[in-house]
Design a protein around this motif. Structure first.
Motif, PDB file in Angstrom:
ATOM      1  N   LEU A   1       1.408  -1.383  -0.226  1.00 58.66           N
ATOM      2  CA  LEU A   1      -0.060   0.310  -0.137  1.00 58.66           C
ATOM      3  C   LEU A   1       0.677   1.269   0.271  1.00 58.66           C
ATOM      4  CD1 LEU A   1      -2.386  -0.772   2.389  1.00 58.66           C
ATOM      5  CD2 LEU A   1      -2.673  -1.197   0.122  1.00 58.66           C
ATOM      6  N   HIS A   2       2.411   0.820   0.083  1.00 58.44           N
ATOM      7  CA  HIS A   2       2.965   1.716   0.535  1.00 58.44           C
ATOM      8  C   HIS A   2       4.004   2.007  -0.018  1.00 58.44           C
ATOM      9  CE1 HIS A   2       0.195   2.443   4.266  1.00 58.44           C
ATOM     10  NE2 HIS A   2      -0.352   3.354   3.641  1.00 58.44           N
ATOM     11  N   PRO A   3       3.744   2.452  -1.114  1.00 62.00           N
ATOM     12  CA  PRO A   3       5.728   2.074  -2.068  1.00 62.00           C
ATOM     13  C   PRO A   3       6.705   2.867  -1.479  1.00 62.00           C
ATOM     14  CG  PRO A   3       3.835   2.568  -3.846  1.00 62.00           C
ATOM     15  CD  PRO A   3       3.417   3.236  -1.940  1.00 62.00           C
ATOM     16  N   PHE A   4       7.924   2.312  -1.834  1.00 61.32           N
ATOM     17  CA  PHE A   4       9.432   2.851  -1.189  1.00 61.32           C
ATOM     18  C   PHE A   4       9.827   3.463  -2.789  1.00 61.32           C
ATOM     19  CE2 PHE A   4      13.236   3.350   0.273  1.00 61.32           C
ATOM     20  CZ  PHE A   4      13.674   3.093   1.866  1.00 61.32           C
ATOM     21  N   PHE A   5      10.134   4.564  -1.855  1.00 67.75           N
ATOM     22  CA  PHE A   5      11.043   5.775  -3.362  1.00 67.75           C
ATOM     23  C   PHE A   5      12.231   5.959  -2.733  1.00 67.75           C
ATOM     24  CE2 PHE A   5       6.501   6.287  -3.646  1.00 67.75           C
ATOM     25  CZ  PHE A   5       6.283   6.769  -4.954  1.00 67.75           C
ATOM     26  N   VAL A   6      13.065   5.477  -3.959  1.00 64.20           N
ATOM     27  CA  VAL A   6      14.843   6.381  -4.016  1.00 64.20           C
ATOM     28  C   VAL A   6      15.271   7.194  -5.107  1.00 64.20           C
ATOM     29  CG1 VAL A   6      17.106   5.885  -3.616  1.00 64.20           C
ATOM     30  CG2 VAL A   6      15.105   4.260  -2.846  1.00 64.20           C
ATOM     31  N   ASN A   7      15.570   8.603  -4.232  1.00 63.29           N
ATOM     32  CA  ASN A   7      16.089   9.517  -5.465  1.00 63.29           C
ATOM     33  C   ASN A   7      17.471   8.708  -5.329  1.00 63.29           C
ATOM     34  OD1 ASN A   7      13.328  11.077  -6.151  1.00 63.29           O
ATOM     35  ND2 ASN A   7      13.453  10.820  -3.495  1.00 63.29           N
ATOM     36  N   VAL A   8      17.638   8.433  -6.659  1.00 59.86           N
ATOM     37  CA  VAL A   8      19.585   8.766  -6.596  1.00 59.86           C
ATOM     38  C   VAL A   8      20.016   9.616  -7.912  1.00 59.86           C
ATOM     39  CG1 VAL A   8      19.234   6.750  -7.907  1.00 59.86           C
ATOM     40  CG2 VAL A   8      21.429   7.261  -7.064  1.00 59.86           C
ATOM     41  N   ASP A   9      20.403  10.887  -7.696  1.00 61.76           N
ATOM     42  CA  ASP A   9      20.802  11.995  -9.315  1.00 61.76           C
ATOM     43  C   ASP A   9      19.936  12.580  -9.288  1.00 61.76           C
ATOM     44  OD1 ASP A   9      24.224  11.020  -8.535  1.00 61.76           O
ATOM     45  OD2 ASP A   9      23.612   9.876  -9.867  1.00 61.76           O
ATOM     46  N   GLN A  10      19.220  12.530 -10.283  1.00 64.41           N
ATOM     47  CA  GLN A  10      18.231  12.714 -11.425  1.00 64.41           C
ATOM     48  C   GLN A  10      17.250  11.978 -11.426  1.00 64.41           C
ATOM     49  OE1 GLN A  10      17.453  16.423 -11.357  1.00 64.41           O
ATOM     50  NE2 GLN A  10      19.524  15.863 -10.154  1.00 64.41           N
ATOM     51  N   SER A  11      17.490  10.234 -11.190  1.00 67.20           N
ATOM     52  CA  SER A  11      16.949   9.422 -11.313  1.00 67.20           C
ATOM     53  C   SER A  11      16.240   9.099  -9.986  1.00 67.20           C
ATOM     54  CB  SER A  11      17.641   8.016 -11.586  1.00 67.20           C
ATOM     55  OG  SER A  11      18.151   9.079 -12.944  1.00 67.20           O
ATOM     56  N   LEU A  12      14.260   8.306 -10.135  1.00 66.13           N
ATOM     57  CA  LEU A  12      13.672   7.987  -9.274  1.00 66.13           C
ATOM     58  C   LEU A  12      13.506   6.270  -9.147  1.00 66.13           C
ATOM     59  CD1 LEU A  12      11.558   8.577  -7.108  1.00 66.13           C
ATOM     60  CD2 LEU A  12      10.273   8.476  -8.710  1.00 66.13           C
TER      61      LEU A  12
END
Length: 318
Positions: free
Chosen positions: A167-178
């Motif tokens: 129900l709650h995805p985990f987001f990782v931002n790295v440089d300009q990418s997702l």
């Protein structure tokens, strides 16, 4: 110059060699034989003391995390873990630069920065996700991070085991990418040349930028972004090997010298160059936990004759 003798002595000690004072006796500027012996004794004592050092990083992290209240607006915390002595510097664990940047009501991220000469740091996030950071890497997340709001930023190299929550995805931002994660184990390695996201298990998507269409990555695959061209693609990879450095131990079983070097390069983040005539020679079986690279190489050279040369981060074996 007298200073050159000390550099010579330190380099010998770092390579695990005994000091041969007879080579310096003819030079009046050379340190005395007794002084050299004293330095060697101190060095050996330091290495012995440091070899048993195993900091409880998780406990330290828990203490720091408990001191961060929800009312804190902006904090930067810098951790530096130095595991072994360098020259005659014995051992240092520094937890530094804890300060308030902004006293306004505007919330800004809590930044956790880890830097090590070697080794790795493990962080437990509030939702149960485990993150391993390689040397000189960072993790950044906001004060409102929670099991319902899971968003972080990674700089450098990391391995993550994300707590599953459909129900709650985990987001990782790295440089300009997702990277969008759904309960997964995967590794990230961002260098000047490229970004590689390798999937061990679970399900993730990768976007060059948050507005680009996602690439879906399967276990055993990696998303690769060439930073010079901006091109991104999916390729097959040895995802376990890419995340090898984050494991608790490295087990070598009947591996040739070339295979051992491949694993040591990944485990210690070094560049060992092996002479062609040795690549298929010898077989080794051993397990590494907290041992330093020079300890392992000295052990190998005692078993089989080889010449080992150190040059900063590079090592050559012939």
């Amino acid at each position: 110059m007298k200073h050159d003798f000390w550099i010579n002595i330190i380099n010998k000690l770092k390579r695990g060699e005994s000091l041969d004072s007879s080579l310096l006796l003819n030079d009046k500027k050379a340190p005395s034989v007794d002084l050299q012996k004293d330095v060697e004794k101190i060095w050996n004592m330091i290495q012995y003391k440091a070899s048993s050092f195993n900091p409880d990083k998780e406990k330290a992290w828990e203490i720091v995390n408990n001191h961060i209240s929800e009312k804190v607006k902006c904090i930067t915390i810098s951790f530096q873990w130095i595991y072994r002595s360098v020259a005659v510097v014995i051992l240092l664990i520094a937890i530094s630069s804890l300060y308030i940047i902004n006293h306004s009501d505007k919330e800004c991220p809590v930044v956790f920065q880890y830097a090590t000469l070697n080794g790795k740091s493990k962080i437990a996030l509030p939702d149960g996700t485990q993150v391993w950071l390689a040397p000189h890497s960072e993790i950044i997340y906001a004060n409102d991070f929670s099991p319902e709001n899971r968003n972080i930023e990674i700089k450098g190299k990391a391995y993550l085991e994300v707590k599953k929550d459909s129900l709650h995805p985990f987001f990782v931002n790295v440089d300009q990418s997702l990277v969008k994660v759904y309960g997964t184990s995967f590794s990230i390695n961002s260098t000047k040349e490229e970004l590689v996201v390798s999937l061990l298990s679970g399900k993730i998507s990768f976007q060059k930028t948050p507005i680009d269409n996602p690439f879906w990555i399967n276990p055993g695959e990696a998303a690769v972004l060439d930073k010079s061209t901006g091109n991104a693609f999916i390729e097959n990879t040895d995802a376990y090997f890419n995340a090898l450095w984050a494991q608790e131990k490295l087990k070598i079983e009947k591996k040739s010298l070339s295979e051992v070097v491949k694993y040591l390069n990944q485990w210690y983040d070094v560049d060992i160059v092996l002479a062609d005539n040795l690549k298929d020679k010898y077989k080794y079986t051993f397990t590494i936990t907290t041992e330093q690279l020079d300890e392992i190489l000295r052990m190998m050279s005692r078993i089989n004759p080889m010449e080992i040369t150190y040059d900063k981060k590079n090592v050559s074996i012939k």
